[in-house]
Scaffold this motif. Structure first.
Motif, PDB file in Angstrom:
ATOM      1  N   UNK A 284       2.796  -1.680   4.948  1.00  0.00           N
ATOM      2  CA  UNK A 284       2.236  -0.731   3.981  1.00  0.00           C
ATOM      3  C   UNK A 284       0.740  -0.530   4.237  1.00  0.00           C
ATOM      4  N   UNK A 285       0.053  -1.615   4.601  1.00  0.00           N
ATOM      5  CA  UNK A 285      -1.365  -1.518   4.939  1.00  0.00           C
ATOM      6  C   UNK A 285      -1.545  -0.637   6.172  1.00  0.00           C
ATOM      7  N   UNK A 286      -0.652  -0.808   7.152  1.00  0.00           N
ATOM      8  CA  UNK A 286      -0.704   0.010   8.360  1.00  0.00           C
ATOM      9  C   UNK A 286      -0.594   1.493   8.010  1.00  0.00           C
ATOM     10  N   UNK A 287       0.374   1.836   7.172  1.00  0.00           N
ATOM     11  CA  UNK A 287       0.571   3.232   6.808  1.00  0.00           C
ATOM     12  C   UNK A 287      -0.611   3.773   6.011  1.00  0.00           C
ATOM     13  N   UNK A 288      -1.161   2.927   5.125  1.00  0.00           N
ATOM     14  CA  UNK A 288      -2.304   3.359   4.321  1.00  0.00           C
ATOM     15  C   UNK A 288      -3.520   3.626   5.201  1.00  0.00           C
ATOM     16  N   UNK A 289      -3.765   2.741   6.156  1.00  0.00           N
ATOM     17  CA  UNK A 289      -4.919   2.897   7.050  1.00  0.00           C
ATOM     18  C   UNK A 289      -4.740   4.088   7.995  1.00  0.00           C
ATOM     19  N   UNK A 290      -3.523   4.256   8.486  1.00  0.00           N
ATOM     20  CA  UNK A 290      -3.262   5.319   9.462  1.00  0.00           C
ATOM     21  C   UNK A 290      -3.218   6.696   8.818  1.00  0.00           C
ATOM     22  N   UNK A 291      -2.642   6.777   7.621  1.00  0.00           N
ATOM     23  CA  UNK A 291      -2.417   8.075   6.986  1.00  0.00           C
ATOM     24  C   UNK A 291      -3.563   8.498   6.075  1.00  0.00           C
ATOM     25  N   UNK A 292      -4.120   7.529   5.345  1.00  0.00           N
ATOM     26  CA  UNK A 292      -5.117   7.863   4.328  1.00  0.00           C
ATOM     27  C   UNK A 292      -6.535   7.395   4.675  1.00  0.00           C
ATOM     28  N   UNK A 293      -6.654   6.217   5.276  1.00  0.00           N
ATOM     29  CA  UNK A 293      -7.977   5.654   5.530  1.00  0.00           C
ATOM     30  C   UNK A 293      -8.571   4.944   4.340  1.00  0.00           C
ATOM     31  N   UNK A 294      -7.781   4.759   3.284  1.00  0.00           N
ATOM     32  CA  UNK A 294      -8.266   4.052   2.097  1.00  0.00           C
ATOM     33  C   UNK A 294      -7.068   3.630   1.258  1.00  0.00           C
ATOM     34  N   UNK A 295      -7.288   2.674   0.358  1.00  0.00           N
ATOM     35  CA  UNK A 295      -6.231   2.238  -0.553  1.00  0.00           C
ATOM     36  C   UNK A 295      -6.837   1.426  -1.699  1.00  0.00           C
ATOM     37  N   UNK A 296      -6.082   1.335  -2.790  1.00  0.00           N
ATOM     38  CA  UNK A 296      -6.419   0.435  -3.896  1.00  0.00           C
ATOM     39  C   UNK A 296      -5.933  -0.971  -3.542  1.00  0.00           C
ATOM     40  N   UNK A 297      -6.625  -2.006  -4.031  1.00  0.00           N
ATOM     41  CA  UNK A 297      -6.078  -3.360  -3.980  1.00  0.00           C
ATOM     42  C   UNK A 297      -6.037  -3.921  -5.399  1.00  0.00           C
ATOM     43  N   UNK A 298      -4.906  -4.535  -5.742  1.00  0.00           N
ATOM     44  CA  UNK A 298      -4.721  -5.170  -7.047  1.00  0.00           C
ATOM     45  C   UNK A 298      -4.314  -6.630  -6.829  1.00  0.00           C
ATOM     46  N   UNK A 299      -4.360  -7.407  -7.910  1.00  0.00           N
ATOM     47  CA  UNK A 299      -4.037  -8.839  -7.839  1.00  0.00           C
ATOM     48  C   UNK A 299      -4.820  -9.504  -6.708  1.00  0.00           C
ATOM     49  N   UNK A 300      -6.109  -9.200  -6.687  1.00  0.00           N
ATOM     50  CA  UNK A 300      -6.993  -9.614  -5.596  1.00  0.00           C
ATOM     51  C   UNK A 300      -7.654 -10.972  -5.832  1.00  0.00           C
TER      52      UNK A 300
END
Length: 274
Positions: free
Chosen positions: A33-49
Motif C-alpha cells: 500500500x505504501x508502494x502504491x501511495x508513493x508511486x501514484x500520489x507522492x503523499x499519504x496520511x499516517x495513523x496509529x503512529x
C-alpha cells in the motif's frame, strides 16, 4: 477554517503504521500500500503512529505562543543565512506574509541550546516532539522495502542524517483575497512529515489540478521529497504542493524534513524501480 468541497478533495491513502509490527502478512500488505501511495500520489496520511496526542497538541500550542510574542523577543530575521541553525523571519508572497521558524534538530543535543527559550518550555516540548518522530525511521525502512530493497538499506545514514523543523504561522486571509501562503514547490528532502493545526495543504494531482488534502485529526501527512525521487530511480515522484491560509484562524504547520547527511550524495538505488 478554510472551506473544502468534497469534489475538490484529494483521495489520500491512509497508512496504519501499527500494521508494520503485526504479522508478516499484514506488514507485506501495508508495504504494498505504501508502494502504491508513493508511486501514484507522492503523499499519504499516517495513523496509529505512536506519537501521543499530548505531544502533538503541546507542540502546536508552544509554537502558537512563540509566534504571538513581540518581535523583539522572537529575534531578528535570519532566513537568508543558511549557516544559522535557527532562522526566523517573515516571508512575503505577493501581498501576504507568514512567519517562519527553522530549527536544525538532529543530533538534538548539538542544537537544542540554540533554540528559543521563550515561551517557557519551548525547548522541552519541541525537543520531545522532535525525538518522538522516530516513526520516520520506521517509515523510511518500509519505503525502502517497498522499492524491493532491504528495509535496512541506508537506514543508518538516514538516522544520522539531517532533520530540520520548518514551522509556519499563517495569519488569517480575507475571504475576498484568498492567496497562497506557500507557493508551489517540492521538498528538498527524502521524506517530509507534516503536522497541521487545520486544513490548508494542497497537492497537484496527475491531471494537473490542485486538490485540498483533508485534515485527518491525529494524523501526519507524509510527502515524498526530491531526494527520494532520485533514490527510487524516478519511480516515486516528489509531490508538488502549496499552502492556503485560513479565512478565519491562524494556521500552524510543523514540517519535519529528513534527509541524508549534508556531505552525502543521493544516487539511484540498485534495484529501485524493478
Amino acid at each position: 477554517m478554510m472551506e473544502e468541497s468534497v469534489e475538490n478533495s484529494a483521495d489520500v491513502p491512509i497508512i496504519d503504521v501499527s500494521l508494520l509490527h503485526q504479522n508478516p502478512v499484514s506488514k507485506s500488505t501495508l508495504v504494498k500500500k505504501i508502494h502504491e501511495a508513493c508511486r501514484t500520489y507522492g503523499f499519504f496520511h499516517v495513523i496509529n503512529h505512536g506519537v501521543g496526542e499530548s505531544v502533538i497538541e503541546e507542540a502546536l500550542d508552544v509554537n502558537r505562543k512563540f509566534f504571538e510574542q513581540p518581535q523583539e523577543i522572537k529575534g531578528g530575521a535570519f532566513l537568508d543565512d543558511v549557516n544559522k541553525v535557527v532562522r526566523f523571519g517573515k516571508v512575503q508572497v505577493g501581498g501576504y506574509s507568514r512567519d517562519l521558524l527553522k530549527l536544525y534538530a538532529h543530533p538534538l543535543h548539538q542544537f537544542l541550546s540554540s533554540w528559543p527559550t521563550l515561551p517557557v518550555l519551548y525547548r522541552e516540548r519541541m525537543g520531545l516532539y522532535a525525538t518522538e518522530l522516530k516513526l520516520c525511521i520506521e517509515l523510511f525502512g518500509a519505503i525502502m522495502e517497498s522499492l524491493h530493497l532491504s528495509e535496512t538499506h541506508l537506514t543508518q545514514n538516514f538516522e544520522q542524517g539531517i532533520q530540520i523543523l520548518g514551522i509556519n504561522s499563517y495569519p488569517p486571509c480575507s475571504r475576498s483575497n484568498i492567496t497562497t501562503g506557500i507557493p508551489p514547490h517540492s521538498d528538498h528532502s527524502l521524506i517530509t512529515v507534516l503536522l497541521q493545526s487545520g486544513p490548508g495543504l494542497q497537492v497537484i494531482d496527475c491531471g494537473g489540478s490542485w486538490k485540498n488534502v483533508p485534515r485527518l485529526k491525529g494524523s501526519f501527512q507524509v510527502l515524498i521529497g526530491d531526494h527520494l525521487e532520485v533514490l527510487s530511480n524516478g519511480l516515486y515522484k516528489s509531490v508538488l504542493h502549496r499552502a492556503i491560509p485560513s479565512c478565519s484562524d491562524t494556521r500552524l504547520s510543523i514540517a519535519n524534513l529528513h534527509s541524508l547527511g549534508m556531505d552525502e550524495i543521493v544516487e539511484p538505488a540498485g534495484r529501485a524501480g524493478e
